[in-house]
Motif scaffolding. Structure first.
Motif, mmCIF file in Angstrom:
data_model
loop_
_atom_site.group_PDB
_atom_site.id
_atom_site.type_symbol
_atom_site.label_atom_id
_atom_site.label_comp_id
_atom_site.label_asym_id
_atom_site.label_seq_id
_atom_site.Cartn_x
_atom_site.Cartn_y
_atom_site.Cartn_z
ATOM 1 N N LEU A 99 -10.175 50.458 -54.016
ATOM 2 C CA LEU A 99 -8.840 51.042 -53.962
ATOM 3 C C LEU A 99 -7.859 49.888 -53.921
ATOM 4 O O LEU A 99 -8.137 48.857 -53.302
ATOM 5 C CB LEU A 99 -8.667 51.906 -52.721
ATOM 6 N N GLN A 100 -6.720 50.060 -54.571
ATOM 7 C CA GLN A 100 -5.735 48.995 -54.588
ATOM 8 C C GLN A 100 -4.335 49.581 -54.577
ATOM 9 O O GLN A 100 -4.078 50.590 -55.233
ATOM 10 C CB GLN A 100 -5.922 48.126 -55.829
ATOM 11 N N ARG A 101 -3.439 48.952 -53.807
ATOM 12 C CA ARG A 101 -2.034 49.353 -53.787
ATOM 13 C C ARG A 101 -1.186 48.102 -53.713
ATOM 14 O O ARG A 101 -1.613 47.081 -53.184
ATOM 15 C CB ARG A 101 -1.725 50.246 -52.578
ATOM 16 N N SER A 102 0.034 48.222 -54.221
ATOM 17 C CA SER A 102 0.986 47.119 -54.184
ATOM 18 C C SER A 102 2.324 47.638 -53.713
ATOM 19 O O SER A 102 2.713 48.762 -54.026
ATOM 20 C CB SER A 102 1.135 46.500 -55.578
ATOM 21 N N TYR A 103 3.040 46.786 -52.959
ATOM 22 C CA TYR A 103 4.327 47.161 -52.396
ATOM 23 C C TYR A 103 5.326 46.038 -52.630
ATOM 24 O O TYR A 103 5.026 44.874 -52.356
ATOM 25 C CB TYR A 103 4.200 47.412 -50.883
ATOM 26 N N MET A 104 6.508 46.378 -53.099
ATOM 27 C CA MET A 104 7.584 45.414 -53.294
ATOM 28 C C MET A 104 8.260 45.171 -51.952
ATOM 29 O O MET A 104 8.893 46.076 -51.401
ATOM 30 C CB MET A 104 8.594 45.947 -54.313
ATOM 31 N N LEU A 105 8.087 43.976 -51.410
ATOM 32 C CA LEU A 105 8.684 43.583 -50.130
ATOM 33 C C LEU A 105 9.335 42.212 -50.329
ATOM 34 O O LEU A 105 8.677 41.174 -50.193
ATOM 35 C CB LEU A 105 7.623 43.533 -49.025
ATOM 36 N N PRO A 106 10.621 42.171 -50.640
ATOM 37 C CA PRO A 106 11.271 40.910 -50.995
ATOM 38 C C PRO A 106 11.619 40.041 -49.784
ATOM 39 O O PRO A 106 11.659 40.512 -48.649
ATOM 40 C CB PRO A 106 12.544 41.378 -51.702
ATOM 41 N N ASN A 107 11.857 38.771 -50.083
ATOM 42 C CA ASN A 107 12.343 37.784 -49.113
ATOM 43 C C ASN A 107 11.420 37.588 -47.926
ATOM 44 O O ASN A 107 11.835 37.621 -46.774
ATOM 45 C CB ASN A 107 13.752 38.155 -48.626
ATOM 46 N N VAL A 108 10.151 37.393 -48.195
ATOM 47 C CA VAL A 108 9.166 37.194 -47.141
ATOM 48 C C VAL A 108 8.792 35.716 -47.076
ATOM 49 O O VAL A 108 8.625 35.061 -48.104
ATOM 50 C CB VAL A 108 7.907 38.051 -47.415
ATOM 51 N N ALA A 109 8.642 35.221 -45.858
ATOM 52 C CA ALA A 109 8.130 33.871 -45.645
ATOM 53 C C ALA A 109 6.612 33.933 -45.797
ATOM 54 O O ALA A 109 5.877 34.214 -44.848
ATOM 55 C CB ALA A 109 8.531 33.363 -44.269
ATOM 56 N N ALA A 110 6.141 33.697 -47.004
ATOM 57 C CA ALA A 110 4.736 33.932 -47.354
ATOM 58 C C ALA A 110 3.767 33.125 -46.502
ATOM 59 O O ALA A 110 2.662 33.590 -46.213
ATOM 60 C CB ALA A 110 4.512 33.638 -48.835
ATOM 61 N N ASP A 111 4.156 31.944 -46.077
ATOM 62 C CA ASP A 111 3.260 31.106 -45.284
ATOM 63 C C ASP A 111 3.132 31.573 -43.835
ATOM 64 O O ASP A 111 2.323 31.050 -43.076
ATOM 65 C CB ASP A 111 3.724 29.650 -45.328
ATOM 66 N N GLN A 112 3.884 32.596 -43.445
ATOM 67 C CA GLN A 112 3.835 33.098 -42.076
ATOM 68 C C GLN A 112 3.274 34.519 -41.967
ATOM 69 O O GLN A 112 3.313 35.132 -40.895
ATOM 70 C CB GLN A 112 5.239 33.062 -41.470
ATOM 71 N N ILE A 113 2.750 35.052 -43.048
ATOM 72 C CA ILE A 113 2.188 36.409 -43.035
ATOM 73 C C ILE A 113 0.925 36.421 -42.176
ATOM 74 O O ILE A 113 0.086 35.528 -42.289
ATOM 75 C CB ILE A 113 1.859 36.892 -44.466
#
Length: 140
Positions: A99-113
């Motif tokens: 199963l796969q889903r994608s969500y548009m979540l802008p302006n994220v500090a990717a290195d802190q997820i």
């Protein structure tokens, strides 16, 4: 003969082909479909994503954040068959696959997820980046 067959099928709880087709058409809207059930909340500082993944080991969950899109992929390859040697299975509803889903979540500090998985619930915290996101243009 055709009427006999239709009656025989109805006796066993089967629907006619048109009813089955209509049932499949409405399936995505009735909430019983296979999907990653997800809740997303937003504050000024972060997004919080909670996904139900019952029976899935965390090694079978793949997360990626790229181009402002969080992608979640769940793969369940193992399938344990509890039938005996005579194949006496009455019903089998457990599934395997992905199963796969994608969500548009802008302006994220990717290195802190950060992500955790406890008791069949995957929780992903996506801190927002501190860079200015508003592009205001003044008319001169």
């Amino acid at each position: 003969m055709a009427n006999e067959m239709m009656n025989r099928n109805n006796d066993f709880g089967m629907f006619d082909p048109f009813a089955r087709m209509a049932e499949r058409f409405w399936e995505p809207f009735n909430g019983d479909t296979e999907a990653l059930k997800t809740d997303i909340s937003e504050t000024d500082d972060q997004y919080s994503v909670t996904v139900d993944v019952p029976g899935i080991d965390k090694k079978d969950v793949k997360l990626a954040y790229r181009d402002n899109v969080l992608s979640i992929k769940v793969q369940k390859d193992s399938f344990v068959d509890h039938s005996d040697q005579d194949q006496n299975v009455v019903m089998n509803e457990r599934r395997f696959g992905s199963l796969q889903r994608s969500y548009m979540l802008p302006n994220v500090a990717a290195d802190q997820i950060k992500a955790t998985q406890t008791d069949g619930v995957l929780t992903i915290t996506l801190p927002k980046s501190k860079q200015a996101t508003d592009n205001k243009i003044e008319i001169q």
